[in-house]
Enzyme design. Structure first.
Site, PDB file in Angstrom:
ATOM      1  N   ASP A 164      18.797 -30.236 -22.606  1.00 38.71           N
ATOM      2  CA  ASP A 164      19.335 -28.897 -22.354  1.00 38.71           C
ATOM      3  C   ASP A 164      20.122 -28.937 -21.035  1.00 38.71           C
ATOM      4  OD1 ASP A 164      19.789 -26.204 -22.645  1.00 38.71           O
ATOM      5  OD2 ASP A 164      17.700 -25.590 -22.418  1.00 38.71           O
ATOM      6  N   GLU A 208      25.671 -29.189 -19.475  1.00 35.79           N
ATOM      7  CA  GLU A 208      27.113 -28.897 -19.413  1.00 35.79           C
ATOM      8  C   GLU A 208      27.811 -29.601 -18.233  1.00 35.79           C
ATOM      9  OE1 GLU A 208      24.908 -26.322 -21.795  1.00 35.79           O
ATOM     10  OE2 GLU A 208      24.727 -26.466 -19.621  1.00 35.79           O
ATOM     11  N   ASP A 252      21.771 -19.579 -25.864  1.00 38.55           N
ATOM     12  CA  ASP A 252      20.877 -18.474 -25.495  1.00 38.55           C
ATOM     13  C   ASP A 252      21.385 -17.149 -26.042  1.00 38.55           C
ATOM     14  OD1 ASP A 252      19.303 -20.290 -24.173  1.00 38.55           O
ATOM     15  OD2 ASP A 252      20.238 -19.944 -22.229  1.00 38.55           O
TER      16      ASP A 252
END
Length: 954
Positions: A537, A540, A614
């Site tokens: 997770d 980015e 999300d």
């Protein structure tokens, strides 16, 4: 009428939604220096009609050993006093073996900058292809002298340049400034002045490059000499600084470096792709001052809907409904403008990247599946996941301890809710230190894994690339010099979940090696425990105090590479390094890894699944999840889902039911919830919701044979799993706008989830043909030649689901607690004949967990139903069928055949017996235990082995 209703719904949906994400954290185009400059340049060029880029005709050369055309593009900057400035850009054009066209425009090698202390390379980054292209292309490139790629294998030596012709490439010039190349059905015209490319498929013009003369390459210059190097149509806005509040400290050491180019898709006013965005499947027109689509991996909690804002992943691949595509091979921050011109039946696009080179692959073909096939052949096929990973995943932030996990495990069984994966979010770690366990909560991970393994279940744990400062793992990263650096060359420290953190540099080969070593120690398990998997997770990367929620662009990676150049491939580098580590660790058992990533780029499909991030527990996010999942599927990354039933906030019971009904069809089927939400494991629901959700999850498991076959097809051709209607029926223009109804691959399963509250019916669109309601097999026929709309009953416990006539579905219909426990169950065949009484279906079977299929250890067969006869036609069986069958394939028998009935002349009725032809012999099988009703015939007690050829005559 179908299209009008869709447009009205889209308008209402996208204008009614209230934004949740804080928009001000992200730049608009007008706040982004390079985007604003190129938009202004395009506007001014459209008025002035000037062109400053041309091909130096004398520079054109064709090396027959490489089969690559080389030339130089000259940019001329007019000056009122003194000589004009000429800047050279090396240009290359070549054909891939699938007849795709690749061209590159670089900047002639820059002189070393005079800036003292520069820690990054002054050359343009030209290696995005090494991350995006599949290894087979990289290996071929490494065997040649060409720095980018070796495309064509045939070599031919000729005397005259203009007579250089091979079976792959023909080259000629028809005028002084026009050059023609042909490769099979694809041909290219190169116009020297102004520079332009026209690309044809079977002599039909499909794509024009630089039709609008928006080509712009901000060549290297110092701040002092900038004034003389600016074109009349250019603006100097933020060329050497960034005045956006949250990125004003960007040092911008090389000044303006952007590259931009326009592409016109001819014969089409529909374009798709460039995920990830929370908007419609058909890309929006961004002209008239609207925001361009942005490809820039960022953390967008509760992201906005109906906008072109960037999200977690970026795939710079776009195709049109005329079966033409471009792949913009650039990992920098990128903006894309789109303008539909219905009067000229074309779509104009403008691509703008902050730096790097122009590297484009253009593909053409007879249909869209061919285009997707070519793209995934180039960037790598989607990986074939373990069959367990396409079952149901139960997740939340967080399951508190081992007892909590085992309670969920036992309660799912007690309530007959199958599942395969349970997940641990951030809190399982010791003080948010990855590669550790919270000792008082998870004192014995091996014991937990052993208990889950008994029923074939798996555990996924979160490991992110940010590492808390001052513990063993981060200390080693620093000591081994594999942390990402700031622009001064110091280890970059930012804020994330653990507080002050550093980031592993997986762009670095040595950084990948160190990353792998962490997993080797963390996953040091007994050889029989291969049920621990990883979730990357926040890759980015997400940085809480970083500009635009992510990394400063002037960070430095290994080999003097600036973050600005590789931002969108950082996440890919993280999850690929993780995948390689897991694969190596599990290599003694030959076990396939499963890995989830949030950030992705073209090529991520080779090793990871993803999800839409999300989201929020409301109806708008449920509705947008469908076009979002479809967009990834058609862009080569099909293993994607959305958090069921919304990550943030608490869903209503109705929303939960409808979201599970939609999520059933996501390739990645996972429920997930925020730490601040109420517990919502399915067994906690009151009736009738609990039974509704249980039945949905069980249906997913019943359909696993068909779904796994779809995943295999995707792993071979890139074919979408959640499949837009226009791919199956490209002849209907209205379907190019439909993104709330879809097919499951090419199985014939057609579904429209209910995505609005209080609905007990919905309108579905049906092409011509016969359709069978899935649960009852009741049929209706569209006898016309056009689409029809039909009102479909959809109470809360019903999914609007049909089988299109002409298809055969394979199922297993016995409840089991996990996919592993289904291995010994027989198959059920559901035949849905078309109006001519025919149907076809495929089935792929392997062991579902190892790489044995790569050694030929699988069965692939096709069922063909016609003239009231069902044939099994094998296309592949293992060489060592007996051993493979016993150890891995398990039960390969068909026990039940269900034939949908209709009122057509080809309809059949149940007879006293059926004939079975097998191994050259014919036998009669009584049907005493079989039965029939108005909609179907069910034949029981069969024993038809899919590894054998046979016929059943009804």
């Amino acid at each position: 009428m179908v299209l009008l209703k869709w447009l009205v719904c889209q308008l209402v949906f996208f204008t009614a939604f209230s934004h949740a994400f804080t928009d001000y954290l992200l730049k608009k185009c007008a706040q982004s220096g390079f985007c604003h400059r190129n938009r202004v340049y395009a506007e001014n060029i459209a008025k002035s009609h000037h062109c400053y880029y041309k091909v130096d005709a004398e520079s054109i050369a064709h090396d027959p050993l490489e089969n690559v055309l080389h030339a130089t593009i000259i940019k001329t900057i007019p000056r009122l006093e003194g000589d004009d400035i000429a800047v050279q850009f090396p240009f290359s054009l070549s054909f891939l073996q699938d007849h795709s066209v690749r061209f590159t425009i670089n900047e002639k090698e820059r002189m070393p900058t005079n800036s003292s202390g520069l820690l990054i390379s002054s050359q343009r980054f030209n290696e995005t292809w090494k991350y995006a292209f599949d290894k087979k292309f990289q290996e071929e490139a490494n065997r040649t002298s060409i720095p980018q790629f070796h495309f064509l294998k045939q070599k031919q030596t000729v005397n005259s340049f203009w007579s250089k012709i091979s079976s792959f490439l023909s080259l000629s010039n028809s005028t002084a400034d026009t050059f023609h190349l042909r490769n099979g059905d694809v041909s290219v015209e190169i116009f020297a002045e102004p520079f332009q490319l026209k690309v044809y498929w079977q002599n039909a013009l499909k794509l024009i490059v630089n039709e609008q003369n928006f080509l712009n390459i901000e060549h290297h210059r110092t701040k002092q000499e900038n004034f003389a190097h600016v074109l009349p149509e250019e603006t100097t806005f933020n060329m050497f600084k960034d005045n956006f509040l949250y990125s004003k400290h960007d040092s911008m050491p090389l000044g303006p470096e952007s590259v931009a180019l326009d592409f016109s898709f001819m014969g089409s006013t529909n374009v798709y792709g460039i995920p990830e965005h929370a908007t419609s499947l058909r890309l929006m027109d961004t002209s008239g001052g609207k925001e361009p689509y942005r490809l820039f991996n960022v953390d967008v909690f509760e992201y906005n809907i109906g906008t072109s804002q960037p999200m977690y992943g970026s795939i710079p691949f776009m195709f049109s409904s005329s079966s033409t595509s471009i792949f913009w091979v650039n990992a920098a921050d990128t903006w894309v403008d789109i303008k539909y011109d219905t009067s000229k039946n074309k779509t104009m696009t403008h691509w703008i990247s902050e730096n790097g080179v122009i590297d484009v692959v253009m593909s053409l073909g007879p249909d869209i599946p061919t285009i997707i096939d070519k793209f995934t052949d180039l960037t790598g096929r989607p990986f074939l996941p373990p069959i367990s990973s396409i079952g149901y995943h139960q997740c939340r932030w967080n399951y508190n301890d081992e007892m909590d996990v085992l309670t969920v495990d036992s309660q799912m069984d007690a309530h007959m809710i199958p599942y395969d994966f349970i997940w641990l979010d951030l809190e399982y770690t010791n003080d948010k230190k990855y590669f550790t366990w919270k000792q008082h909560s998870f004192p014995n991970p091996k014991r937990l894994l052993s208990k889950l393994k008994k029923l074939g279940r798996n555990l996924v744990v979160l490991i992110d690339p940010h590492l808390k400062k001052d513990y063993e793992i981060s200390d080693r990263v620093i000591n081994e010099n594999v942390a990402v650096k700031d622009h001064n060359g110091n280890d970059y420290v930012g804020h994330c979940w653990p507080g002050n953190s550093i980031w592993i540099d997986t762009i670095s080969k040595y950084g990948q090696k160190i990353w792998k070593s962490f997993f080797e120690r963390f996953m040091d398990l007994p050889a029989d425990l291969t049920n621990l998997f990883i979730w990357n997770d926040m890759n980015e990367p997400s940085i809480f105090d970083g500009p635009e929620t992510t990394a400063p662009k002037d960070l430095i990676h290994d080999n003097y590479i600036e973050e600005r150049s590789v931002h969108n491939i950082y996440g890919l580098s993280v999850h690929e390094a993780t995948y390689d580590a897991i694969k190596s660790i599990y290599s003694p058992s030959d076990k396939r890894p499963f890995l989830l990533t949030r950030a992705f780029f073209a090529g991520s499909q080779r090793t990871a699944a993803t999800w839409t991030g999300d989201n929020v527990a409301n109806w708008d996010y449920l509705k947008i999840s469908i076009p979002m999942v479809l967009s990834n599927n058609i862009a080569g990354m099909p293993f994607i889902g959305a958090d069921i039933a919304g990550f943030a906030e608490d869903p209503t019971p109705e929303l939960i039911a409808r979201w599970y009904q939609a999520g059933l069809w996501y390739p990645f089927f996972r429920a997930h919830a925020h730490i601040d939400t109420k517990r919502r494991e399915p067994y906690l629901f009151n009736e009738p919701l609990k039974s509704i959700v249980r039945d949905i999850i069980q249906l997913r498991y019943f359909l696993l044979p068909t779904l796994y076959t779809m995943f295999h097809k995707s792993s071979v051709t890139g074919f979408p799993i959640m499949n837009p209607m226009f791919i199956e029926h490209p002849e209907f223009a209205e379907l190019y706008h439909i993104d709330n109804q879809f097919y499951w691959s090419n199985s014939g399963l057609l579904v429209k989830p209910v995505t609005e509250p209080g609905q007990s019916e919905t309108e579905m669109v049906f092409p011509p043909g016969i359709f069978y309601e899935f649960a009852s097999l009741h049929s209706f026929i569209n006898n016309g030649t056009d689409l029809i709309e039909k009102n479909i009953s959809a109470p809360l416990d019903k999914i609007p689901l049909f089988i299109e006539g002409g298809h055969i579905i394979t199922m297993k219909d016995k409840y089991r607690r996990s996919s592993m426990l289904m291995k010994n169950d027989p198959y059920v065949i559901v035949i849905a004949p078309d109006t001519e009484g025919r149907a076809v279906g495929d089935l792929y079977v392997d062991d579902g967990e190892t790489f044995g299929y790569q050694r030929g250890e699988y069965v692939e067969t096709q069922f063909i139903f016609e003239n009231n006869t069902l044939k099994n036609v094998r296309s592949h069986i293992p060489e060592n069928l007996t051993g493979i069958h016993h150890n891995t394939l398990r039960n390969t028998n068909i026990e039940k055949i269900i034939i949908a009935k209709n009122n057509l002349q080809h309809n059949i009725t149940l007879k006293d017996s059926i004939k079975v032809k097998k191994n050259g012999e014919e036998s009669s099988l009584p049907t005493r235990s079989s039965y029939e009703n108005d909609n179907k015939i069910t034949i029981l007690n069969l024993s038809l082995d899919i590894t054998e050829d046979w016929e059943v005559i009804f």
